[in-house]
Design an enzyme around this catalytic site. Structure first.
Site: not given
Ligand code: ACO
Length: 435
Positions: A312, A369
């Site tokens: 991320h 996700d």
């Protein structure tokens, strides 16, 4: 809508020398102590600009909506930790919180939910809109186009009251649009919204009911969906939210700005990753279930495989949303009895990655996700709908940012600069002389 916000004060200066010129730039401090060097006068004072591809060090605005500390794994909406909201709030409560800045009172929530219910129906002309698209149309471009098309149905002058109604309409109609894009893709008749159901139950009903028989939504499934929507509701200046703000900064209307945000979300490096994760897990399952080999491929720079759902831009520790979803996966598996093999592969991938020097040294952890797709699959959402589900969740966040941006006196049209590296001036050569 009542948007309270404060501007950070400049409390110190940063000194910079550029081409022999010394300049002092104000340093602003956010409410959680974040520092920002205010470079608004930099070009005027020095002729230089900042160069920051991917905007990793660039703040584009001051915002009072969401706070993230990626190093510590903290996510708060309007000051409330995501864990508390996930455990105790409903999606509509969170939507109000993001839009208004505070948790709603009971009457406020009832009025808000009632208004949203009233606006869930789509204009009947939308049937023809869907009919014009190919049957196998991916729900993401369909949803982006449909949201843009809402602007053609609601063209009233943009007063404060009109904007307020647009916000309600968008929050209400997005669930119908997403469900219709699915029904269109499988050739089933559209199921009208039901005003006696709560937000998530109504959405699941529009997705899975048919006119032929009664359909009752499992409350555990509706609860899981509500949780997913809460966890996706905002994430400050990510790619799609920045897109909404940038488009809106030209004074494009709410529907047009959010339509652009949906397109940005579609990419596999952003919201599209949830679909990629499940496809990755299914590929591993079909091949031989060998997670170790896939992790080796993800580390190999000569191989373009990435461990989807890992890494991320902001989180350099465990994404708190992923931690909540991992636990939810386990609970749902116990209750629904599905998700078995893929969940085992996901657990194994995580275990391998979190003990592997490649992932550890780069601070790569599961992001939201990694587990969301498995839950979507457990509750019956088809894979090509995953990113459209993200749209449903992110809607209040996009709208809150659009409203904040439009009300902020510091907002100017978004217009980044560049460092030009092309050819220097040269004279035009006639076509006949170009060899
Ligand atoms: N698998 C393998 N290696 C990875 C991964 C991954 N998932 N993510 C990052 N890396 C490596 C990169 O190759 C790079 O290695 P290097 O330093 O040797 O060159 C290093 O880690 C840093 O990665 P960047 O791509 O530079 O990080 P950036 O902040 O630009 O990208 C991103 C973040 C796009 C999320 C990236 O981690 C990624 O592609 N992850 C997989 C896709 C994904 O899950 N996206 C969803 C993000 S969450 C969301 O949008 C809702």
């Amino acid at each position: 809508m009542n948007q309270t916000r404060t501007q950070a004060e400049a409390t110190a200066v940063a000194r910079l020398e550029v081409g022999g010129k010394n300049v002092e730039l104000p340093v602003v401090v956010g409410s959680e102590g974040e520092l920002g060097i205010d470079t608004q006068k930099l070009r005027q004072l020095t002729g230089a600009i900042t160069l920051d591809p991917g905007f990793g060090n660039t703040g584009a605005c001051q915002s009072a909506i969401t706070f993230i500390d990626g190093e510590k794994g903290i996510l708060r909406y309007r000051g409330y930790p995501i864990q508390q909201l996930a455990e105790r709030a409903t999606f509509l409560e969170v939507a109000w919180l993001l839009l208004e800045g505070d948790l709603p009172t009971k009457p406020q929530l009832e009025t808000f939910a009632g208004e949203i219910r009233l606006h869930t129906m789509l204009h009947e002309n939308f049937r023809r809109f869907f009919e014009a698209l190919p049957k196998d149309a991916h729900p993401m471009p369909t949803t982006a186009a449909a949201v843009g098309a809402l602007a053609t149905f609601y063209q009233a002058k943009e007063t404060d009251e009109q904007v307020r109604i647009s916000v309600i309409r968008l929050l209400a109609k997005i669930s119908t649009l997403v469900a219709y894009s699915y029904k269109h893709s499988i050739g089933q008749p559209f199921v009208y919204p039901r005003n006696d159901l709560d937000y998530s139950t109504n959405f699941l009903h529009m997705m899975f009911a048919t006119p032929c028989e009664d359909y009752t939504v499992d409350p555990a499934v509706a609860k899981a969906l509500d949780l997913l929507l809460i966890l996706h509701a905002d994430h400050e200046q990510n790619c799609s939210t920045s897109t909404v703000r940038l488009v809106g900064s030209s004074h494009a209307n709410l529907f047009a700005s959010v339509g652009a945000g949906i397109s940005a979300l579609w990419g596999p490096l952003h919201g599209g990753a949830n679909q990629e994760v499940i496809e990755m897990l299914e590929r591993i399952a079909v091949e031989d279930g060998n997670a170790d080999r896939f992790v080796a491929r993800a580390k190999d720079k000569g191989d373009n495989a990435r461990l989807m759902g890992f890494g991320h831009r902001v989180y350099k520790s465990y994404d708190p949303r992923a931690a909540i979803l991992k636990q939810t996966c386990q609970e749902l598996r116990g209750r629904l009895g599905s998700g078995g093999k893929l969940l085992d592969i996901a657990f194994r991938l995580e275990e391998l990655a979190l003990s592997d020097e490649y992932f550890v040294s780069r601070n790569l952890y599961p992001n939201v996700d990694f587990y969301s797709g498995i839950i979507y699959q457990m509750i019956g959402i088809p894979v090509n709908m995953f990113t459209a589900m993200f749209v449903l969740g992110r809607m209040p966040g996009w709208i809150a940012h659009w409203l904040e941006m439009r009300k902020d006196p510091a907002t100017r049209i978004g217009r980044p600069r560049q460092i030009y590296v092309g050819a220097n001036e040269r004279a035009y050569v006639p076509l006949s002389s170009r060899g």
